[in-house]
Design an enzyme around this catalytic site. Structure first.
Site, PDB file in Angstrom:
ATOM      1  N   CYS A  39      16.929  14.139  11.004  1.00 44.78           N
ATOM      2  CA  CYS A  39      15.502  14.462  11.160  1.00 44.78           C
ATOM      3  C   CYS A  39      15.032  15.574  10.238  1.00 44.78           C
ATOM      4  O   CYS A  39      13.909  15.571   9.762  1.00 44.78           O
ATOM      5  CB  CYS A  39      15.257  14.868  12.603  1.00 44.78           C
ATOM      6  SG  CYS A  39      16.397  16.146  13.155  1.00 44.78           S
ATOM      7  N   GLU A  88      11.857  17.206  20.065  1.00 46.01           N
ATOM      8  CA  GLU A  88      12.534  17.304  18.760  1.00 46.01           C
ATOM      9  C   GLU A  88      12.235  16.021  18.018  1.00 46.01           C
ATOM     10  O   GLU A  88      12.855  14.984  18.277  1.00 46.01           O
ATOM     11  CB  GLU A  88      14.044  17.466  18.973  1.00 46.01           C
ATOM     12  CG  GLU A  88      14.464  18.803  19.551  1.00 46.01           C
ATOM     13  CD  GLU A  88      14.244  19.949  18.588  1.00 46.01           C
ATOM     14  OE1 GLU A  88      13.963  19.725  17.403  1.00 46.01           O
ATOM     15  OE2 GLU A  88      14.338  21.106  19.040  1.00 46.01           O
ATOM     16  N   GLU A 140      15.715  24.013  20.303  1.00 45.22           N
ATOM     17  CA  GLU A 140      17.051  23.799  20.845  1.00 45.22           C
ATOM     18  C   GLU A 140      17.971  24.867  20.269  1.00 45.22           C
ATOM     19  O   GLU A 140      17.632  25.555  19.305  1.00 45.22           O
ATOM     20  CB  GLU A 140      17.551  22.390  20.488  1.00 45.22           C
ATOM     21  CG  GLU A 140      16.737  21.336  21.217  1.00 45.22           C
ATOM     22  CD  GLU A 140      17.372  19.968  21.287  1.00 45.22           C
ATOM     23  OE1 GLU A 140      17.790  19.458  20.231  1.00 45.22           O
ATOM     24  OE2 GLU A 140      17.430  19.394  22.395  1.00 45.22           O
ATOM     25  N   ASN A 171      21.092   9.109  15.955  1.00 45.27           N
ATOM     26  CA  ASN A 171      21.849   9.603  14.797  1.00 45.27           C
ATOM     27  C   ASN A 171      23.009  10.531  15.161  1.00 45.27           C
ATOM     28  O   ASN A 171      24.003  10.569  14.447  1.00 45.27           O
ATOM     29  CB  ASN A 171      20.906  10.258  13.781  1.00 45.27           C
ATOM     30  CG  ASN A 171      20.046  11.333  14.395  1.00 45.27           C
ATOM     31  OD1 ASN A 171      19.955  11.463  15.614  1.00 45.27           O
ATOM     32  ND2 ASN A 171      19.416  12.118  13.546  1.00 45.27           N
TER      33      ASN A 171
HETATM   34  P1  NAD Z   1      12.673   6.619  18.885  1.00 45.45           P
HETATM   35  O1  NAD Z   1      11.490   7.481  19.026  1.00 45.45           O
HETATM   36  O2  NAD Z   1      12.476   5.190  18.606  1.00 45.45           O
HETATM   37  O3  NAD Z   1      13.544   6.675  20.229  1.00 45.45           O
HETATM   38  C1  NAD Z   1      14.041   7.886  20.740  1.00 45.45           C
HETATM   39  C2  NAD Z   1      14.430   7.682  22.195  1.00 45.45           C
HETATM   40  O4  NAD Z   1      13.253   7.535  22.985  1.00 45.45           O
HETATM   41  C3  NAD Z   1      15.279   6.450  22.468  1.00 45.45           C
HETATM   42  O5  NAD Z   1      16.263   6.782  23.422  1.00 45.45           O
HETATM   43  C4  NAD Z   1      14.271   5.475  23.054  1.00 45.45           C
HETATM   44  O6  NAD Z   1      14.851   4.517  23.910  1.00 45.45           O
HETATM   45  C5  NAD Z   1      13.367   6.407  23.844  1.00 45.45           C
HETATM   46  N1  NAD Z   1      12.020   5.906  24.097  1.00 45.45           N
HETATM   47  C6  NAD Z   1      11.273   5.038  23.373  1.00 45.45           C
HETATM   48  N2  NAD Z   1      10.066   4.866  23.946  1.00 45.45           N
HETATM   49  C7  NAD Z   1      10.038   5.643  25.055  1.00 45.45           C
HETATM   50  C8  NAD Z   1       9.062   5.901  26.057  1.00 45.45           C
HETATM   51  N3  NAD Z   1       7.857   5.335  26.029  1.00 45.45           N
HETATM   52  N4  NAD Z   1       9.366   6.774  27.050  1.00 45.45           N
HETATM   53  C9  NAD Z   1      10.558   7.389  27.078  1.00 45.45           C
HETATM   54  N5  NAD Z   1      11.533   7.173  26.169  1.00 45.45           N
HETATM   55  C10 NAD Z   1      11.282   6.310  25.160  1.00 45.45           C
HETATM   56  O7  NAD Z   1      13.589   7.326  17.800  1.00 45.45           O
HETATM   57  P2  NAD Z   1      14.925   6.783  17.102  1.00 45.45           P
HETATM   58  O8  NAD Z   1      14.526   5.691  16.172  1.00 45.45           O
HETATM   59  O9  NAD Z   1      15.962   6.522  18.132  1.00 45.45           O
HETATM   60  O10 NAD Z   1      15.399   8.062  16.273  1.00 45.45           O
HETATM   61  C11 NAD Z   1      14.897   8.391  15.037  1.00 45.45           C
HETATM   62  C12 NAD Z   1      13.830   9.448  15.151  1.00 45.45           C
HETATM   63  O11 NAD Z   1      14.327  10.585  15.846  1.00 45.45           O
HETATM   64  C13 NAD Z   1      13.376   9.965  13.805  1.00 45.45           C
HETATM   65  O12 NAD Z   1      11.982  10.124  13.791  1.00 45.45           O
HETATM   66  C14 NAD Z   1      14.063  11.314  13.703  1.00 45.45           C
HETATM   67  O13 NAD Z   1      13.439  12.214  12.846  1.00 45.45           O
HETATM   68  C15 NAD Z   1      14.040  11.766  15.114  1.00 45.45           C
HETATM   69  N6  NAD Z   1      15.067  12.798  15.346  1.00 45.45           N
HETATM   70  C16 NAD Z   1      14.675  14.095  15.571  1.00 45.45           C
HETATM   71  C17 NAD Z   1      15.631  15.092  15.751  1.00 45.45           C
HETATM   72  C18 NAD Z   1      15.241  16.527  15.977  1.00 45.45           C
HETATM   73  O14 NAD Z   1      16.039  17.269  16.510  1.00 45.45           O
HETATM   74  N7  NAD Z   1      14.039  16.963  15.609  1.00 45.45           N
HETATM   75  C19 NAD Z   1      16.987  14.755  15.718  1.00 45.45           C
HETATM   76  C20 NAD Z   1      17.341  13.436  15.507  1.00 45.45           C
HETATM   77  C21 NAD Z   1      16.382  12.460  15.319  1.00 45.45           C
END
Ligand code: NAD
Length: 485
Positions: free
Chosen positions: A285, A251, A459, A154
């Site tokens: 998020c 996060e 963060e 995002n």
């Molecule tokens: P996701 O969990 O599908 O992927 C996040 C990242 O993790 C990607 O780069 C992905 O390739 C990687 N990944 C996936 N499986 C992995 C593994 N087994 N080992 C290591 N890396 C792995 O999330 P998304 O769909 O890209 O993003 C949306 C999510 O992120 C939502 O739940 C949102 O709330 C959260 N988010 C949180 C924050 C925060 O600061 N708290 C900010 C933005 C988004």
């Protein structure tokens, strides 16, 4: 003709762009049109090895530079980002589909804020002197070593900078893996850091899906993992990091409450609900997706909300008049449409939106459901799209209990003119990043992060320094050593 968004190569390692076309191709699709605008390749094991080895090799010399010298490079990078804000914002829009109206003010600029802030702190990272009579202890704040950053899709520029800036300020090196859905912007961050004078190998970017992330997280050379992503991914990554006792920052997702009391300024509360649900088409998020409205103002609130939501300008993200863009990709659009159907099927009252827009690209209408109850799927699960659930409540005690009844704990907001109540309610809410008469402000000076399943660590702010460094304590004896024998 090559599209201007196509990067020079897929990865940035040891100060240079690197390609390995043996890696799985990752198409970059522009969300506003559905057209493929670029291709990158997932990192092969050889690329992962190159990135980790160069990060490991560069770290010690980087940590030996003075904090002021390190900070100067980060601040120079911030200046370059600001000077190139328009170009970087256009790239962010190609990467994510978010409207230029947002990316011009919220992405590269927020990344620059982080580089400037942590660049400014780098020279003041010191330990303390603890007197013990004649003896004393001194402490040193040291780098952790090689850090891995893994991003969600995002805020690709912001996430790379929010992780990279504090890590580098503390003397760590980093290998960063952006989300496979938005691979473009982190490469620019790496390129600009090197243009600003960063030594080769200190900040590296590799592309790939979860497997590449997992390969980075499990490598024994890695000392710390900072992930921005969903709760299920966070659980996997946290467990993998624990195997080697690595440090983590998590996060993760949320289903945050925004509570509007009867005495609130309705227009401000509606503005907060719009910012906390429809900015970035709801792909944030910390969004306040459970909007609890006290019964006395419910219909007035809903009427004003529907009226103002109708003013969203949905269209070409490159047109600065557009205030609401598409979802990041077709998959995410379909996930969100599934939740909208569940909301209808489970009996929530649709106030506005509720469908895909009749236009090219992955556009959804900003959607508001009222009469949502706590057990409905749309009130329990993170949707990560433009779907607001409005729930009603009678009393403060009741709303606090209901707001806390979730596995998540990222954010929370309260709208009221009664400040005693505002502070009392915020004090009782289980959330890491909270707002009073506002929603979703995230300045670099303020700690950001969640409690419960929403995360570990913080963060931004001086808190982030604690999560990218460790303390060494040194006891100094001035006299003789006494021993039993
Ligand atoms: P996701 O969990 O599908 O992927 C996040 C990242 O993790 C990607 O780069 C992905 O390739 C990687 N990944 C996936 N499986 C992995 C593994 N087994 N080992 C290591 N890396 C792995 O999330 P998304 O769909 O890209 O993003 C949306 C999510 O992120 C939502 O739940 C949102 O709330 C959260 N988010 C949180 C924050 C925060 O600061 N708290 C900010 C933005 C988004």
């Amino acid at each position: 003709m090559t599209h201007p968004a196509q990067p020079k190569a897929s990865h940035f390692i040891n100060g240079a762009y690197v390609e390995d076309t043996a890696g799985t191709p990752i198409p970059v699709i522009y969300a506003a049109t559905g057209d493929q605008i670029a291709t990158v390749h997932a990192a092969t094991p050889a690329i992962v090895e190159q990135a980790l080895a160069s990060g490991k090799a560069a770290q010690k010399a980087w940590a030996k530079m003075s904090g002021t010298e390190r900070g100067r490079i980060l601040r120079r990078a911030a200046d370059i980002i600001r000077a190139r804000n328009h170009e970087l914002s256009v790239l962010e829009t190609y990467d994510t589909g978010k409207p230029l109206q947002e990316t011009l003010v919220a992405d590269a600029t927020s990344g620059a804020d982080a580089l400037e802030y942590f660049g400014g702190l780098a020279g003041s990272l010191t330990g303390e002197h603890i007197p013990l009579g004649e003896d004393w202890v001194y402490t040193m704040r040291e780098a952790l070593g090689l850090c891995v950053g893994i991003g969600a899709w995002n805020y690709p520029t912001q996430i790379a900078c929010w992780k990279g800036a504090p890590a580098l300020a503390c003397g760590n090196s980093m290998v960063f893996k952006p989300s496979e859905a938005t691979p473009l912007c982190a490469l620019k961050v790496a390129e600009i850091l090197h243009e600003a004078g960063l030594p080769a190998g200190v900040f590296n970017v590799v592309q790939g899906m979860g497997e590449v992330g997992a390969a980075l997280v499990t490598d024994p050379r890695v000392d710390k993992v900072s992930l921005t992503g969903s709760v299920p991914t966070g659980k996997k990554v946290y467990a993998a990091a624990a195997a080697d006792m690595k440090h983590v920052t998590m996060e993760l997702g949320g289903k945050s409450p925004m509570i509007v009391f009867d005495d609130a300024d309705i227009d401000n509360a509606v503005g907060g609900a719009i910012n906390g649900n429809f900015y970035s088409s709801g792909q944030v998020c910390s969004n306040g997706t459970r909007v609890f409205v006290q019964k006395g103002i419910k219909e007035k609130f809903l009427a004003r909300l529907a009226e103002r939501t109708g003013n969203a300008v949905i269209g070409d993200p490159m047109d600065e008049a557009t205030s609401f863009g598409p979802m990041v990709n077709e998959n995410q659009m379909n996930i969100v449409l599934g939740y909208i159907e569940k909301g209808k099927a489970e009996g929530a009252r649709l106030i506005c939106g509720g469908a895909r827009c009749d236009m090219q690209g992955w556009y959804l209408q900003p959607t508001v459901f009222a009469d949502v109850t706590d057990g409905m799927t749309i009130a329990r699960e993170e949707i990560f799209g433009p779907v607001m659930s409005v729930l009603d409540f009678d009393s403060e005690e009741e709303v606090v209990a209901r707001a806390n009844d979730t596995e998540f704990g990222l954010s929370a907001g309260v709208f009221t003119k009664d400040f005693t109540r505002a502070h009392r309610v915020i004090g009782n809410l289980e959330a890491g990043s909270c707002f009073i008469n506002s929603y979703n402000d995230a300045p670099v000076e303020a700690p950001f992060g969640g409690v419960k399943a929403s995360g570990v660590g913080r963060e931004n702010s001086k808190e982030a320094i604690k999560h990218f460094s460790q303390v060494k304590s040194v006891y100094v004896r001035m006299g003789d050593v006494e021993a039993a024998f």
